[in-house]
Scaffold this active site. Structure first.
Site, PDB file in Angstrom:
ATOM      1  N   SER A  66       0.864  -1.188   0.000  1.00  0.00           N
ATOM      2  CA  SER A  66       0.000   0.000   0.000  1.00  0.00           C
ATOM      3  C   SER A  66       0.891   1.224   0.000  1.00  0.00           C
ATOM      4  O   SER A  66       2.028   1.181   0.493  1.00  0.00           O
ATOM      5  CB  SER A  66      -0.897   0.014   1.244  1.00  0.00           C
ATOM      6  OG  SER A  66      -1.559   1.263   1.392  1.00  0.00           O
ATOM      7  N   TYR A  68      -1.776  -0.705  10.292  1.00  0.00           N
ATOM      8  CA  TYR A  68      -1.967  -0.990   8.866  1.00  0.00           C
ATOM      9  C   TYR A  68      -0.731  -0.569   8.083  1.00  0.00           C
ATOM     10  O   TYR A  68      -0.224  -1.322   7.243  1.00  0.00           O
ATOM     11  CB  TYR A  68      -3.206  -0.252   8.347  1.00  0.00           C
ATOM     12  CG  TYR A  68      -3.486  -0.498   6.884  1.00  0.00           C
ATOM     13  CD1 TYR A  68      -4.030  -1.701   6.453  1.00  0.00           C
ATOM     14  CD2 TYR A  68      -3.200   0.472   5.923  1.00  0.00           C
ATOM     15  CE1 TYR A  68      -4.279  -1.939   5.110  1.00  0.00           C
ATOM     16  CE2 TYR A  68      -3.450   0.246   4.581  1.00  0.00           C
ATOM     17  CZ  TYR A  68      -3.993  -0.955   4.176  1.00  0.00           C
ATOM     18  OH  TYR A  68      -4.236  -1.184   2.840  1.00  0.00           O
TER      19      TYR A  68
END
Length: 283
Positions: free
Chosen positions: A141, A154
């Site tokens: 990501s 995350y």
């Protein structure tokens, strides 16, 4: 190798980017192994592909379980043949503040986002090395390039994915296995809907790319055997260039950007401040 001879395994296959990747490879005639923990969605998608004439198999698996992953990969190989392209898309995202780091969520994200990928690679890699052929496509990501507020776990899990794949890539290149790392920005998926709810506003500010567009970008990177790919283009380059910023300037810039989210105004409950969670004692 022709697409019709390829066996593609995708985790998180029952929704979002994973589902669209399966559809794109199915149209190319590939054999598809669908892996997801949502049994009902998985069954419905398998029916859709079979009715379209796609040769596929489905496995309801929690990628946090090493044993479940190993068993599923063995069954896939028996049904479709050894996996040629592995695309672990399964992932979860949670938000937290410094007043409550939500350790349970941290553990779950590291297990699903990072260890889930490691378990899948561990299951398919021996066959790839034996055949001197294979392609591993890990979904990191842009949040794993530089950490963002309210998503420390995350960001860390996705940074771990990127570093792990980078460490494998040079060694595997000489053994016939290609490694591609994908850095998506905001994509219109159930995951983004969930994090928007936790943040209290649309993180993408209405500019998220569709899951179809994200899948197309990933498939293109696979076909070209790229080491890296990021999208959308402008956001990707902006995030990567931010690595050149000194920490103090980055902190100021990102802090202002995220101050618009309601979560930034959340104050920990008085009970939590009066009775903080016990911390482990280090000897």
């Amino acid at each position: 190798m022709r697409s019709s001879e390829l066996v593609i395994a995708v985790t998180g296959a029952a929704s979002g980017i994973g589902q669209e990747i399966c559809r794109l490879f199915a149209r190319r005639g590939a054999k598809i192994a669908l892996i997801d923990r949502e049994q009902s969605r998985l069954d419905a998608f398998e029916v859709e592909l079979r009715e379209a004439g796609v040769r596929c198999t489905a496995a309801a698996v929690d990628v946090r379980s090493h044993e479940q992953v190993q068993s599923a990969v063995r069954k896939i190989a028996q049904t479709l043949g050894p996996i040629d392209i592995l695309i672990p898309c399964a992932g979860i995202c949670r938000a937290s503040t410094v007043d409550d780091l939500k350790i349970g969520d941290v553990e779950e994200m590291l297990q699903a986002n990072f260890l889930g990928l490691v378990y899948m690679i561990d299951a398919v890699l021996p066959s790839m090395l034996e055949r001197k052929h294979g392609h591993i496509v890990g979904v990191s990501s842009l949040a794993g390039v530089r950490g963002i507020p309210f998503e420390p776990a995350y960001s860390a899990s996705k940074a771990a994915v990127a570093a792990y794949l980078e460490s494998l890539r040079s060694e595997l290149r000489t053994r016939g296995v290609v490694v591609t790392t994908i850095f998506p920005g905001y994509v219109q998926t159930p995951l983004l809907d969930g994090i928007n709810g936790l943040m209290g506003a649309d993180m993408a500010n209405g500019k998220a790319v569709t899951a179809v567009a994200a899948a197309a970008a990933i498939v293109k990177a696979i076909e070209r055997k790229r080491s890296y790919a990021h999208f959308p283009f402008s956001l990707g380059w902006g995030v990567h260039l931010s690595q050149l910023l000194p920490p103090r300037l980055y902190d100021l810039m990102i802090g202002r950007m995220f101050s618009r989210f309601p979560i930034s105004n959340v104050v920990a409950p008085a009970s939590l401040l009066e009775n903080p969670k016990p911390r482990p004692v280090l000897s």
